[in-house]
Design a protein around this motif. Structure first.
Motif, PDB file in Angstrom:
ATOM      1  N   HIS A 116     -12.584  -1.521  -0.462  1.00  0.00           N
ATOM      2  CA  HIS A 116     -11.308  -0.824  -0.632  1.00  0.00           C
ATOM      3  C   HIS A 116     -10.656  -1.204  -1.958  1.00  0.00           C
ATOM      4  CE1 HIS A 116     -11.884   0.029   3.560  1.00  0.00           C
ATOM      5  NE2 HIS A 116     -11.715  -1.231   3.906  1.00  0.00           N
ATOM      6  N   THR A 117      -9.938  -0.251  -2.541  1.00  0.00           N
ATOM      7  CA  THR A 117      -9.149  -0.543  -3.735  1.00  0.00           C
ATOM      8  C   THR A 117      -7.730  -0.913  -3.315  1.00  0.00           C
ATOM      9  OG1 THR A 117      -8.277   1.675  -4.124  1.00  0.00           O
ATOM     10  CG2 THR A 117     -10.509   1.203  -4.950  1.00  0.00           C
ATOM     11  N   GLN A 118      -6.904  -1.232  -4.292  1.00  0.00           N
ATOM     12  CA  GLN A 118      -5.529  -1.638  -4.005  1.00  0.00           C
ATOM     13  C   GLN A 118      -4.626  -0.470  -3.637  1.00  0.00           C
ATOM     14  OE1 GLN A 118      -6.090  -3.717  -7.777  1.00  0.00           O
ATOM     15  NE2 GLN A 118      -4.512  -5.153  -7.096  1.00  0.00           N
ATOM     16  N   THR A 119      -5.095   0.764  -3.811  1.00  0.00           N
ATOM     17  CA  THR A 119      -4.214   1.907  -3.550  1.00  0.00           C
ATOM     18  C   THR A 119      -4.841   2.990  -2.679  1.00  0.00           C
ATOM     19  OG1 THR A 119      -4.916   2.963  -5.621  1.00  0.00           O
ATOM     20  CG2 THR A 119      -2.907   1.617  -5.682  1.00  0.00           C
ATOM     21  N   ASP A 120      -6.141   2.918  -2.365  1.00  0.00           N
ATOM     22  CA  ASP A 120      -6.717   3.969  -1.537  1.00  0.00           C
ATOM     23  C   ASP A 120      -6.304   3.774  -0.079  1.00  0.00           C
ATOM     24  OD1 ASP A 120      -8.297   1.877  -0.618  1.00  0.00           O
ATOM     25  OD2 ASP A 120     -10.207   2.746  -1.244  1.00  0.00           O
ATOM     26  N   GLY A 121      -6.780   4.644   0.799  1.00  0.00           N
ATOM     27  CA  GLY A 121      -6.454   4.510   2.210  1.00  0.00           C
ATOM     28  C   GLY A 121      -5.530   5.600   2.716  1.00  0.00           C
ATOM     29  N   TYR A 122      -4.975   5.347   3.868  1.00  0.00           N
ATOM     30  CA  TYR A 122      -4.179   6.313   4.622  1.00  0.00           C
ATOM     31  C   TYR A 122      -2.880   6.643   3.882  1.00  0.00           C
ATOM     32  CZ  TYR A 122      -2.797   8.417   9.142  1.00  0.00           C
ATOM     33  OH  TYR A 122      -2.461   9.270  10.160  1.00  0.00           O
ATOM     34  N   THR A 123      -2.491   7.909   3.893  1.00  0.00           N
ATOM     35  CA  THR A 123      -1.265   8.315   3.211  1.00  0.00           C
ATOM     36  C   THR A 123      -0.293   9.092   4.096  1.00  0.00           C
ATOM     37  OG1 THR A 123      -2.302  10.361   2.418  1.00  0.00           O
ATOM     38  CG2 THR A 123      -2.425   8.439   0.955  1.00  0.00           C
ATOM     39  N   GLU A 124      -0.753   9.665   5.186  1.00  0.00           N
ATOM     40  CA  GLU A 124       0.095  10.556   5.989  1.00  0.00           C
ATOM     41  C   GLU A 124       1.193   9.777   6.714  1.00  0.00           C
ATOM     42  OE1 GLU A 124      -0.186  13.879   9.594  1.00  0.00           O
ATOM     43  OE2 GLU A 124      -1.975  12.752   8.993  1.00  0.00           O
ATOM     44  N   ILE A 125       2.427  10.258   6.576  1.00  0.00           N
ATOM     45  CA  ILE A 125       3.558   9.649   7.281  1.00  0.00           C
ATOM     46  C   ILE A 125       3.683  10.315   8.652  1.00  0.00           C
ATOM     47  CG2 ILE A 125       6.033   9.201   7.247  1.00  0.00           C
ATOM     48  CD1 ILE A 125       5.902   9.466   4.180  1.00  0.00           C
ATOM     49  N   THR A 126       3.597   9.515   9.695  1.00  0.00           N
ATOM     50  CA  THR A 126       3.732  10.012  11.063  1.00  0.00           C
ATOM     51  C   THR A 126       4.750   9.137  11.808  1.00  0.00           C
ATOM     52  OG1 THR A 126       1.927   8.596  11.869  1.00  0.00           O
ATOM     53  CG2 THR A 126       1.323  10.797  11.079  1.00  0.00           C
TER      54      THR A 126
END
Length: 259
Positions: A116-126
């Motif tokens: 993983h990088t420092q900024t990738d990953g989940y983005t959706e606000i739920t």
């Protein structure tokens, strides 16, 4: 067209890259307070920063943007006097920006042990209806685990197993096991990590950002920890640690925190 507070903040930050000064209109020039200790206070300090940036030298990639009451906070990938990642917090009043905090750290050259990088990953606000609950849970985690060191209680906050906790720290692997291994390795190397005070927790839905003060490897630092939560458990973490310079080097007297 009327812009949202999130859109105003993004336009202002993108102006660091483009040199576009039209977003100055979103700052209250009479009230702007700066907490980046390398920038002079006030609206004039921000304008000086903009004018000092060499043309084409800065890149701004907004990965995530959140809103909590009067605050908008972002997770950023920067080229700002070198490759960096970090967070910006801006306080709004009557639709104008009146205060700014940030925390930046060097961008790693490669992904972490789990890819993983420092900024990738989940983005959706739920789960916006659980914002207060998730903020309280994040605050409890910081207090119990990071400040008080009660690691025997970590399973109350993070489910064991690499499938349940995604880590974006550049040197730590996924899972509680990766976190514990990193802490043990630092102890073996004589590297200390202390969280001494939690200044603020902001959140929107399933995300919460904790702002803390402490020491890392003997340096006075600010810790920013972005947590994603699911069903009362922390499932993903991003962070930035920035060393706080001695007061003699500050370009403003507002301090790093002051919420």
């Amino acid at each position: 067209m009327t812009l949202t507070n999130k859109e105003k903040v993004v336009q202002l930050l993108k102006g660091l890259e483009t040199g576009d000064t039209s977003a100055y209109a979103y700052i209250n020039p009479q009230k702007y307070v700066q907490h980046n200790l390398g920038v002079a206070n006030g609206f004039d300090g921000f304008k000086a920063l903009m004018s000092d940036l060499p043309k084409g030298s800065t890149k701004v990639d907004v990965k995530r943007v959140f809103e909590d009451g009067d605050y908008v906070f972002t997770h950023m990938d920067y080229d700002f006097f070198g490759p960096k990642v970090g967070f910006d917090i801006l306080k709004m009043e009557d639709g104008l920006i009146v205060e700014h905090w940030d925390n930046l750290t060097e961008k790693a050259a490669s992904p972490n042990p789990s890819g993983h990088t420092q900024t990738d990953g989940y983005t959706e606000i739920t789960d916006r209806d659980r914002t207060s609950e998730n903020k309280a849970r994040a605050a409890s985690f910081v207090k119990t685990i990071l400040m008080e060191g009660q690691f025997d209680k970590i399973s109350e906050y993070i489910t064991p197993g690499t499938a349940h906790y995604i880590q974006h720290n550049p040197v730590i692997a996924d899972g509680v096991e990766g976190l514990q291994a990193a802490i043990e390795h630092m102890a073996e190397q004589g590297i200390t990590m202390e969280y001494k005070k939690n200044h603020k927790v902001l959140g929107e839905g399933n995300f919460a950002l904790s702002v803390s003060e402490g020491e890392f490897a003997g340096n006075h630092v600010a810790y920013y920890d972005l947590l994603r939560l699911e069903d009362n458990k922390i499932v993903e973490h991003w962070g930035a640690i920035e060393t706080i310079p001695p007061e003699s080097e500050w370009k403003n007297s507002n301090g790093k925190f002051g919420f």
